[in-house]
Design an enzyme around this catalytic site. Structure first.
Site, short mmCIF file in Angstrom:
data_model
loop_
_atom_site.label_atom_id
_atom_site.label_comp_id
_atom_site.label_asym_id
_atom_site.label_seq_id
_atom_site.Cartn_x
_atom_site.Cartn_y
_atom_site.Cartn_z
N GLU B 50 0.81 -1.22 0.00
CA GLU B 50 0.00 0.00 0.00
C GLU B 50 0.84 1.27 0.00
O GLU B 50 0.42 2.31 -0.52
CB GLU B 50 -0.96 0.01 1.19
CG GLU B 50 -2.11 -1.00 1.09
CD GLU B 50 -1.73 -2.39 1.59
OE1 GLU B 50 -0.54 -2.63 1.89
OE2 GLU B 50 -2.64 -3.23 1.69
N PHE B 112 -11.54 -7.42 14.04
CA PHE B 112 -10.47 -7.90 13.15
C PHE B 112 -10.13 -6.83 12.11
O PHE B 112 -11.01 -6.28 11.46
CB PHE B 112 -10.92 -9.19 12.44
CG PHE B 112 -9.88 -9.70 11.48
CD1 PHE B 112 -8.61 -10.08 11.92
CD2 PHE B 112 -10.14 -9.76 10.12
CE1 PHE B 112 -7.65 -10.52 11.03
CE2 PHE B 112 -9.17 -10.20 9.22
CZ PHE B 112 -7.93 -10.58 9.67
N GLN B 113 -8.87 -6.54 12.00
CA GLN B 113 -8.34 -5.52 11.08
C GLN B 113 -8.95 -4.14 11.30
O GLN B 113 -9.11 -3.36 10.37
CB GLN B 113 -8.51 -5.97 9.62
CG GLN B 113 -7.63 -7.19 9.32
CD GLN B 113 -7.41 -7.44 7.85
OE1 GLN B 113 -8.29 -7.21 7.03
NE2 GLN B 113 -6.22 -7.95 7.50
N LYS B 162 -17.64 -0.79 6.28
CA LYS B 162 -18.15 -1.77 5.31
C LYS B 162 -19.67 -1.74 5.19
O LYS B 162 -20.22 -1.93 4.11
CB LYS B 162 -17.68 -3.17 5.71
CG LYS B 162 -17.81 -4.18 4.60
CD LYS B 162 -17.04 -5.46 4.89
CE LYS B 162 -17.26 -6.46 3.76
NZ LYS B 162 -16.56 -7.73 4.02
N MET B 480 24.55 8.38 1.32
CA MET B 480 24.37 9.64 2.05
C MET B 480 24.67 9.44 3.54
O MET B 480 25.25 10.32 4.19
CB MET B 480 22.95 10.16 1.85
CG MET B 480 22.72 11.56 2.35
SD MET B 480 23.90 12.72 1.64
CE MET B 480 22.96 13.42 0.30
#
Ligand SMILES: Cc1ncc(C[n+]2csc(CCOP(=O)(O)OP(=O)(O)O)c2C)c(N)n1
Ligand SMILES: [Mg+2]
Lengths: 171, 582
Positions: B50, B112-113, B162, B480
């Protein structure tokens, strides 16, 4: 001077939606600004507005930044630096519980009287006093009550409003 | 017409002219994926992580000026997006990120999630919304879209439970009602513009310092800035974010300024008497030590965000508004004003600047044995002339060299993570750019360490089969970091060697992508040509000198006129004060 540290009182009108207060408070902590006090409540049901009063300290540059940063928050409608705007009045509300018997109990009533504090609860052993005023006045009251049996303090931050006829938002 | 919440979401986006969504599915966005499946107005680009979806959307947005749209699931999908959102916030990139959320009745139960997406993203978005009622979908999405692209652009998150996706309602035509609380200014106060013009015309040593705000304001802003520079015949320097607004070909352009800016740009910033800052924000990588920053100049600052004014540097004249509109006002006032810049003083100023230019601060010692990274970029630059290429970068030395040695002739051609400095940005961003510009050359200049951070997107690239070129300047070090350890930590290279690197050619091949390796300086031209001529994607492993440092460099804590120009320059790189800074 730009580097002088001063306390400023802001009135912030925000949309009364969930998460808005978190955004306002989060901005202060994320940017390392000090909040002296903060109060919030809905003030206009029709237009769904809340008013946040926040007291902050900082240099002129920091105070300007705070104003600009508050104005950047999307659901913030208006930010007024009351300290810059002109004369304003501010008040805090204090509730103090004093547990005492005998002479100290009488003395606490006498002090309350001088400060024009109200007794809003009493038992044989205790009083709850209510007092509104500036932070200084409240501090002084607490100091005097301490030796007289003060056991608990609850107080709000300041709420403030401009003197005179000017309103922050047109009706 | 009755539609499900998910169908409303997709229809609203399509009606807002969204062409493409970068995303990754999961339980909490399955209804939206179903709605995507059933339509053909919006294209979906599947990523492999993502964070990469957000960077792709950033690349898309920065190269087009449009809003980049992302779709991720709840919980881990949303938390994976956080780095990208923060990157977009720092660089003012317009994004709309849709996140799935557990059903409203489960919010707060550690379902959940479930993650507190609104809480987590509050500090890395311009604004965010939780939609609890299907009837608010169209207006919230339209408002979020408007907030993302107007004023100072930024990322907006819309959290979509949802049950709202599954509910059914009528579709309401979208219209962005004018918002009461959010009204960014376009034009500056005319009195301030007049004052600015007076100051500018009285100056003897003026400079323009412009940034990403000009790019964000659109091509019109870059055009008028170019006109202004040419009309006044005064020098301009651009920040890392601002490159390309005024063409590198323009003789008045002194190169980039800041920590790794050119000698002439930084010296001119230090010495000027009037500084016109256009859409830049006096970031610490630009100013060096604030105490010594351009001590004798009057400063005029154009910015759309009032909070940028006086944040780091106290300015004399603030001009709050959109760069294009304010520059237009400024230009009109300038032309109307009877007085002109004193051309003698300006000539003298240019003489001084030309002396600084003679230092040739970007010269480097080339080698016959090893490819110098600077050389690789110079060859790439020559090979890209006239091709209207789009460049993205990762973060590190290669990024600074790319900014120094590549030329940009137009805005929106240069996409780099400036504010956050996010390793892993460049490769996915390049994919987003290529999606928006299928016919143009798109090259990601990468470091090997940065590339490893989002290399799973090779799979997305293969699936898309678009001709993104990944140009890795492989020095086997987090260069760097190694440079700072050399300068500031006694050469103790703690954990900055990129050990156990893959064979990049085999890696590319395993995804069905062409790989090219070049180690011999003599092969450089040929290999770069081979890369650019190849019709599909290419991963190019350019094995470069390992211990090269980026110069010029303003050591942390130092002033603009205290640049270190090469390894031989024995200027102190470490001050006590500097060590405490970054
Ligand atoms: C996500 C992230 N982690 C850490 C850093 C700190 N950092 C800045 S540059 C750099 C090294 C980059 O190495 P490489 O990609 O090989 O580029 P080079 O400097 O060698 O050109 C690191 C670790 C960062 N910018 N981003
Ligand atoms: Mg490297």
């Amino acid at each position: 001077m730009l580097t002088d540290i001063n306390t400023h009182t802001f009135s912030v009108i925000v949309d009364n939606k969930s998460g808005v207060l978190a955004r306002v408070v989060g901005m202060f902590s994320a940017r390392g600004y000090n909040i002296e006090s903060l109060t919030v409540a809905e003030v206009d049901e029709d237009r769904n507005l809340s008013r946040v009063t926040v007291m902050v300290t900082g240099t002129t540059m920091v105070i300007e930044q705070i104003k600009a940063q508050l104005e950047r928050i999307v659901p913030v409608r208006k930010v007024v630096d009351l300290t810059n705007e002109g004369a304003f009045v501010n008040r805090e509300l204090l509730l103090v519980k004093v547990k005492a018997k005998g002479e100290r109990r009488v003395e606490s009533l006498r002090v309350a009287d001088i400060f024009r504090a109200r007794v809003i609860d009493s038992s044989s052993q205790s009083f709850v006093f209510e007092l509104t005023g500036s932070a200084d006045k409240l501090d002084a009251f607490i100091k005097l009550m301490q030796p007289l049996g003060l056991v608990e303090v609850s107080r709000t931050g300041a709420v403030a409003i401009l003197r005179g006829e000017k309103a922050l938002l047109a009706k | 017409m009755k539609l499900s919440g998910s169908e409303i979401i997709i229809k609203t986006l399509a009606d807002l002219n969204v062409e493409v969504i970068f995303g990754y599915p999961g339980g909490a966005v399955l209804p939206i994926y179903d709605a995507i499946f059933k339509q053909n107005r919006i294209r979906h680009v599947l990523v492999r992580h993502e964070q990469a979806a957000v960077h792709m959307a950033e690349g898309y947005a920065r190269s087009t000026g449009k809003v980049g749209v992302i779709l991720v699931t709840s919980g881990p999908g949303a938390t994976n997006a956080v780095t990208g959102l923060t990157d977009a916030l720092m660089d003012s990139i317009p994004l709309l990120c849709l996140t799935g959320q557990v059903p409203t009745h489960l919010i707060g139960t550690d379902a959940f999630q479930e993650a507190d997406t609104i809480g987590i993203t509050a500090s890395c978005t311009k604004h965010n919304y939780l939609v609890k009622d299907i009837n608010d979908l169209e207006s919230t999405i339209a408002e979020g879209f408007y907030v993302a692209r107007s004023g100072r652009p930024g990322p907006v998150v819309i959290d979509l439970p949802k049950d709202v996706q599954n509910a059914v309602s009528n579709y309401k035509e979208i219209k962005v009602k004018s918002m009461i609380s959010y009204k960014p200014a376009k034009k500056a106060k005319i009195s301030n513009v007049k004052q600015a013009v007076d100051i500018l015309l009285k100056s003897k040593k003026p400079i323009i310092y412009s940034g990403g705000g000009v790019i964000n304001s659109g091509v019109k802003a870059s055009n008028i800035l170019t006109k202004l520079v040419n009309y006044l015949n005064i020098p301009i320097t651009q920040t890392l974010m601002g490159l390309g607004a005024v063409s590198a070909k323009n003789k008045k352009f002194l190169g980039m300024l800041g920590m790794h800016g050119t000698y002439e740009a930084n010296m001119a910033m230090h010495d000027c008497d009037v500084m016109l800052c256009v859409g830049a924000r006096f970031d610490d990588r630009i100013t060096g030590n604030l105490k010594y920053f351009s001590p004798n100049s009057k400063k005029i600052h154009i910015d759309i965000d009032p909070s940028s004014i006086n944040k780091n540097v106290k300015v004399d004249i603030p001009l709050i508004g959109d760069c294009y509109y304010v520059l237009d006002m400024l230009f009109k006032e300038l032309k109307q004003n009877k007085s002109k810049l004193n051309s003698k003083s300006i000539d003298k100023w240019w003489n001084k600047i030309n002396k600084w230019k003679k230092k040739d601060c970007l010269s480097f010692k080339d080698s016959k044995e090893t490819i110098k990274p600077q050389k690789a970029l110079k060859v790439l630059n020559d090979a890209l002339k006239g091709k209207d290429a789009f460049i993205t970068t990762e973060v590190g030395q290669h990024q600074m060299w790319a900014a120094q040695y590549l030329d940009f002739y137009k805005p929106n051609r240069w996409m780099t993570s400036g504010g956050l400095g996010t390793m892993g940005y460049g490769f996915p961003a390049a994919i987003g750019v290529q999606i928006a510009h299928p016919k143009k050359p798109v090259i990601c200049v990468a470091g090997e360490a940065s590339f490893l951070m989002n290399m799973q997107e090779l799979s997305s690239l293969r699936q898309l089969n678009i001709p993104v070129k990944i140009f890795i300047l492989n020095n086997e070090y987090m260069g760097m970091v190694r440079q700072w350890q050399e300068f500031f930590h006694g050469g103790r290279y703690a954990e900055s060697y990129t050990d156990s690197l893959p064979d990049f050619i085999s890696l590319a091949n395993s995804f069905g992508i062409k790989g090219i390796r070049v180690t011999d300086p003599k092969e450089l031209n040929k290999s770069i040509k081979e890369m650019l001529d190849h019709k599909g994607p290419v991963l190019m492993d350019v094995c470069v000198a390992k211990m090269e440092n980026v110069f010029p460099m303003i050591p942390a804590g130092a002033a603009h006129n205290e640049m270190k120009l090469s390894d031989k320059d024995d200027k102190e790189t470490q001050t006590a004060e500097g060590l405490a800074l970054l």
